[in-house]
Design an enzyme around this catalytic site. Structure first.
Site, PDB file in Angstrom:
ATOM      1  N   ASN A 125     -10.022  -0.453  -0.511  1.00 15.08           N
ATOM      2  CA  ASN A 125      -8.553  -0.434  -0.443  1.00 15.08           C
ATOM      3  C   ASN A 125      -7.996  -1.058  -1.722  1.00 15.08           C
ATOM      4  OD1 ASN A 125      -5.852  -0.858   0.154  1.00 15.08           O
ATOM      5  ND2 ASN A 125      -6.215  -1.782   2.154  1.00 15.08           N
TER       6      ASN A 125
ATOM      7  N   CYS B  78       0.812  -1.227   0.000  1.00 12.17           N
ATOM      8  CA  CYS B  78       0.000   0.000   0.000  1.00 12.17           C
ATOM      9  C   CYS B  78       0.842   1.272   0.000  1.00 12.17           C
ATOM     10  CB  CYS B  78      -0.949   0.002   1.191  1.00 12.17           C
ATOM     11  SG  CYS B  78      -1.950  -1.484   1.267  1.00 12.17           S
TER      12      CYS B  78
ATOM     13  N   HIS C 261      -3.267   6.907   2.159  1.00 15.09           N
ATOM     14  CA  HIS C 261      -3.685   5.591   1.674  1.00 15.09           C
ATOM     15  C   HIS C 261      -5.075   5.308   2.240  1.00 15.09           C
ATOM     16  CE1 HIS C 261      -4.004   1.482   0.694  1.00 15.09           C
ATOM     17  NE2 HIS C 261      -3.912   1.069   1.948  1.00 15.09           N
TER      18      HIS C 261
HETATM   19  O1  UT7 Z   1      -3.896  -1.423   3.553  1.00 17.32           O
HETATM   20  C1  UT7 Z   1      -3.059  -1.239   4.663  1.00 17.32           C
HETATM   21  C2  UT7 Z   1      -3.176  -2.287   5.674  1.00 17.32           C
HETATM   22  N1  UT7 Z   1      -4.522  -2.533   6.092  1.00 17.32           N
HETATM   23  C3  UT7 Z   1      -5.014  -1.939   7.189  1.00 17.32           C
HETATM   24  O2  UT7 Z   1      -4.376  -1.099   7.774  1.00 17.32           O
HETATM   25  C4  UT7 Z   1      -6.348  -2.410   7.660  1.00 17.32           C
HETATM   26  C5  UT7 Z   1      -6.418  -2.274   9.143  1.00 17.32           C
HETATM   27  N2  UT7 Z   1      -7.569  -2.881   9.758  1.00 17.32           N
HETATM   28  C6  UT7 Z   1      -8.859  -2.475   9.600  1.00 17.32           C
HETATM   29  O3  UT7 Z   1      -9.157  -1.640   8.784  1.00 17.32           O
HETATM   30  C7  UT7 Z   1      -9.890  -3.063  10.540  1.00 17.32           C
HETATM   31  O4  UT7 Z   1      -9.260  -3.755  11.570  1.00 17.32           O
HETATM   32  C8  UT7 Z   1     -10.931  -3.984   9.830  1.00 17.32           C
HETATM   33  C9  UT7 Z   1     -11.879  -3.167   8.979  1.00 17.32           C
HETATM   34  C10 UT7 Z   1     -10.216  -5.020   9.006  1.00 17.32           C
HETATM   35  C11 UT7 Z   1     -11.780  -4.702  10.890  1.00 17.32           C
HETATM   36  O5  UT7 Z   1     -12.400  -3.757  11.736  1.00 17.32           O
HETATM   37  P1  UT7 Z   1     -12.321  -3.913  13.324  1.00 17.32           P
HETATM   38  O6  UT7 Z   1     -13.110  -2.846  13.901  1.00 17.32           O
HETATM   39  O7  UT7 Z   1     -10.864  -3.989  13.696  1.00 17.32           O
HETATM   40  O8  UT7 Z   1     -13.048  -5.280  13.553  1.00 17.32           O
HETATM   41  P2  UT7 Z   1     -12.483  -6.624  14.218  1.00 17.32           P
HETATM   42  O9  UT7 Z   1     -11.509  -7.297  13.325  1.00 17.32           O
HETATM   43  O10 UT7 Z   1     -12.073  -6.331  15.632  1.00 17.32           O
HETATM   44  O11 UT7 Z   1     -13.807  -7.481  14.263  1.00 17.32           O
HETATM   45  C12 UT7 Z   1     -14.929  -7.083  15.044  1.00 17.32           C
HETATM   46  C13 UT7 Z   1     -16.040  -8.069  14.807  1.00 17.32           C
HETATM   47  C14 UT7 Z   1     -15.612  -9.532  14.927  1.00 17.32           C
HETATM   48  O12 UT7 Z   1     -16.658 -10.254  15.536  1.00 17.32           O
HETATM   49  P3  UT7 Z   1     -16.580 -10.670  17.089  1.00 17.32           P
HETATM   50  O13 UT7 Z   1     -15.345 -11.491  17.205  1.00 17.32           O
HETATM   51  O14 UT7 Z   1     -16.492  -9.370  17.818  1.00 17.32           O
HETATM   52  O15 UT7 Z   1     -17.852 -11.402  17.277  1.00 17.32           O
HETATM   53  C15 UT7 Z   1     -15.458  -9.955  13.481  1.00 17.32           C
HETATM   54  O16 UT7 Z   1     -15.636 -11.344  13.318  1.00 17.32           O
HETATM   55  O17 UT7 Z   1     -16.561  -7.924  13.485  1.00 17.32           O
HETATM   56  C16 UT7 Z   1     -16.574  -9.188  12.828  1.00 17.32           C
HETATM   57  N3  UT7 Z   1     -16.382  -8.999  11.399  1.00 17.32           N
HETATM   58  C17 UT7 Z   1     -17.406  -8.744  10.560  1.00 17.32           C
HETATM   59  N4  UT7 Z   1     -18.737  -8.640  10.770  1.00 17.32           N
HETATM   60  C18 UT7 Z   1     -19.499  -8.349   9.701  1.00 17.32           C
HETATM   61  C19 UT7 Z   1     -15.231  -9.012  10.694  1.00 17.32           C
HETATM   62  N5  UT7 Z   1     -15.493  -8.763   9.399  1.00 17.32           N
HETATM   63  C20 UT7 Z   1     -16.819  -8.605   9.287  1.00 17.32           C
HETATM   64  C21 UT7 Z   1     -17.683  -8.315   8.215  1.00 17.32           C
HETATM   65  N6  UT7 Z   1     -19.001  -8.202   8.469  1.00 17.32           N
HETATM   66  N7  UT7 Z   1     -17.229  -8.150   6.966  1.00 17.32           N
END
Ligand code: UT7
Length: 325
Positions: free
Chosen positions: A282, A113, A252
């Site tokens: 992204n 990225c 980014h």
């Molecule tokens: O490109 C450069 C590198 N990339 C990044 O820098 C990306 C960095 N990370 C992020 O943008 C975020 O961490 C994400 C968007 C990937 C995830 O958001 P988050 O707020 O960190 O969510 P999380 O991974 O902590 O997940 C929260 C909950 C989980 O459920 P439980 O365990 O709390 O029951 C996940 O299983 O959300 C769930 N979850 C979803 N639910 C609905 C994960 N993906 C989804 C989804 N739809 N698509």
């Protein structure tokens, strides 16, 4: 050293739009979750017969036209991508041939990225030193080709696209400073495990879905905020500027919450942030450049403005750049 700036911009986004509602039919997710957690509403998906070079060539042609240069005027083509047409030759060679850029050296770089900022910085060195006169810097990705459409943690985030800039000597303004960095110790947070020499393609790697992008998003999130904040601070300090001098930050586009957190830490107000993640998700190396191209086309960047590019991604790598437009 010569003064180096961007003299032409171009982009290409595939026609096919994949909305959050479309994704609700593929994986267990909701439009509301995706919007509130990431800021993404839709993304573009390249067709089966479009490879990264096809996207890159279209963006490159627009940038050359904008710069009023012919392909034969190019001395160098640098293409940042993690989804090149094939492992080798470089996708930049394919672009060089398609453009008939007969006098240009060509290479791909892999900095995920942060790829566009890395590529821009490399081009700047060649032109500042007087080795080359005109360079074409492209960020292009077909992330849909490495997306696991069964993994809701990643498939809702990614998209395809390409952006390009022509980089040349300028009389005033231009790139004031760049800052690049890497922390390889966290490489496991974001990668594609198979298909390289560590784990060559086999039935087993295909069966175990190892040819798809894997991400530990939550851990990455915190490091992204820290690294992008640090890179922005360093690059501005190097340029002898402060955050008050910045007219537009073009980051980014991985997650609007990351971007807003970085801007808050830096004390940059929201109206000085350029966001297009809503439309494209992204696109790795294509994200920062496409955002820059659209900011220019929309008139958000005016002559004399200070623009801050700030990117972070797999590696882990980060790159920031201050440009006086
Ligand atoms: O490109 C450069 C590198 N990339 C990044 O820098 C990306 C960095 N990370 C992020 O943008 C975020 O961490 C994400 C968007 C990937 C995830 O958001 P988050 O707020 O960190 O969510 P999380 O991974 O902590 O997940 C929260 C909950 C989980 O459920 P439980 O365990 O709390 O029951 C996940 O299983 O959300 C769930 N979850 C979803 N639910 C609905 C994960 N993906 C989804 C989804 N739809 N698509």
């Amino acid at each position: 050293m010569r003064r180096v700036g961007i003299i032409g911009v171009g982009e290409y986004l595939p026609d096919k739009v994949l909305t959050n509602h479309d994704l609700e039919k593929l994986v267990d997710t909701t439009d509301e979750w995706i919007i509130t957690r990431t800021g993404i509403k839709e993304r573009r998906i390249a067709s089966d017969n479009e490879a990264v070079s096809d996207l890159a060539i279209k963006a490159a042609r627009e940038a050359l036209e904008d710069a009023k240069l012919a392909p034969q005027d190019l001395d160098l083509i640098i293409l940042a991508t993690v989804t090149g047409d094939m492992p080798f030759p470089s996708t930049a060679s394919i672009v060089q041939n398609a453009l008939s850029a007969k006098h240009a050296a060509a290479l791909d770089i892999s900095a995920a990225c942060a790829g566009f900022v890395y590529a821009l910085s490399i081009a700047q060195q060649f032109i500042a030193s007087g080795t080359y006169k005109n360079a074409l810097v492209i960020g292009a990705e077909k992330l849909s080709a490495v997306t696991d459409w069964k993994d809701r943690n990643t498939c809702v985030l990614l998209g395809d696209g390409a952006g390009a800039c022509v980089v040349s000597e300028v009389k005033e303004g231009g790139i004031l400073s760049t800052y690049l960095g890497c922390d390889g110790s966290n490489m496991e947070l974001l990668n594609m495990p198979a298909g390289g020499s560590r784990m060559p393609a086999s039935h087993e790697t295909v069966d175990s879905r190892m040819h798809y992008l894997k991400m530990r998003g939550n851990e990455l999130f915190k490091i992204a905020v820290k690294s992008m904040t640090m890179a922005a601070e360093k690059v501005l300090e190097q340029a002898g500027l402060t955050f008050r001098d910045v007219d537009l930050i073009v980051p980014h586009q991985a997650n609007s919450r990351i971007i807003l957190a970085v801007a808050k830490k830096l004390g940059i107000p929201e109206d000085k942030i350029y966001l297009n993640i809503e439309k494209y998700g992204n696109m790795s190396s294509a994200s920062t450049v496409t955002a820059l191209v659209e900011a220019v086309k929309e008139g958000r960047v005016k002559k004399g403005d200070i623009v801050l590019l700030d990117a972070f991604g797999a590696g882990l790598v980060w790159g920031a750049c201050v440009i006086k437009w």
